[in-house]
Design an enzyme around this catalytic site. Structure first.
Site: not given
Length: 254
Positions: A144, A158
């Site tokens: 990401s 995350y």
């Protein structure tokens, strides 16, 4: 082996979001698919849809919770036995639960850490055992843009797991370079792609829809880059800035 020969592709977390979208794109390109996820009802629907639309693609599905590490190895081996070879494995399964540390959400933060990082190690191990035996294969990890810096609130753990995945993939590549292996690795860093994991997030800049995002993801994966931002614009530029700006300014980019 050139990317055009990557006939059989295994995707984890294939029942929704990016996994499901990538499965559709690869089926449209005539690839065989080994799809796994926890929700088999969703996988059944996807298999039926893809086989009807793309009869040249063979689609096999299996239930898999990536946090059951023994099952990861078993399912990957079963797919390999069924198809003969696995040419590409996409480590995609993930989740985005969490909150600021110290606010009573340890259970959610640790669940995200286990699913996004520890389970990714299991998937990479299982894929590479098969690839090493074949002396070929393409390992793809879906990281990401948030991997590039620490992030606040729900993104803290995350982002840390995605940074871990980026580093893990590079470490695997270092290992493969040392042993002069033919196995390829790619770490993909998507920007904001609207999928089920983030459907409640509002007012996000540069958000693109899932279908467009998955088309661009597959296009990037097919080139087998060491690392790629998807979409390239504006994320390559934002990524460059994120790594260099003070944290206070980085927080204003997102």
């Amino acid at each position: 082996m050139s990317q055009s020969m990557r006939k059989t592709i295994l995707i984890t977390g294939a029942s929704s979001g990016l996994g499901e979208g990538m499965a559709r794109e690869f089926a449209a390109r005539g690839r065989n698919l080994a799809l796994c996820a926890r929700r088999t009802d969703r996988l059944e629907q996807l298999k039926t849809e893809l086989e009807a639309k793309y009869p040249a693609s063979k689609v096999s599905i299996k239930a898999l919770d990536v946090n059951d590490h023994d099952a990861v190895f078993t399912v990957f081996k079963e797919f390999k036995a069924e198809f003969g070879t696995l040419d590409r494995v996409i480590v995609n399964a993930g989740m985005g639960k969490g909150a600021s540390l110290g606010t009573g959400y340890f259970y959610a933060n640790v669940q995200t850490a286990q699913t996004n990082f520890v389970a990714a190690i299991a998937q990479c191990e299982a894929a590479l055992e098969i690839f090493r035996e074949q002396n070929s294969g393409h390992l793809v990890t879906i990281s990401s843009i948030s991997a590039l810096r620490g992030m606040p609130r729900a993104m803290t753990v995350y982002a840390a797991t995605k940074a871990g995945l980026l580093s893990l993939t590079e470490g695997i590549r270092a290992d493969l370079i040392k042993s002069r292996s033919a196995i390829k690795t790619s770490c993909i860093l998507p920007g904001y792609i609207r999928s089920e994991i983030n459907e409640k997030v509002k007012n996000t800049p540069f958000m693109i829809d899932n279908e467009t995002g998955c088309k661009l993801l597959v296009k990037a994966i097919e080139k087998e880059p060491v690392q790629a931002y998807v979409p390239g614009w504006p994320w390559a530029l934002i990524g460059f800035l994120m790594k260099r700006l003070p944290l206070k300014l980085v927080m204003k980019l997102g």
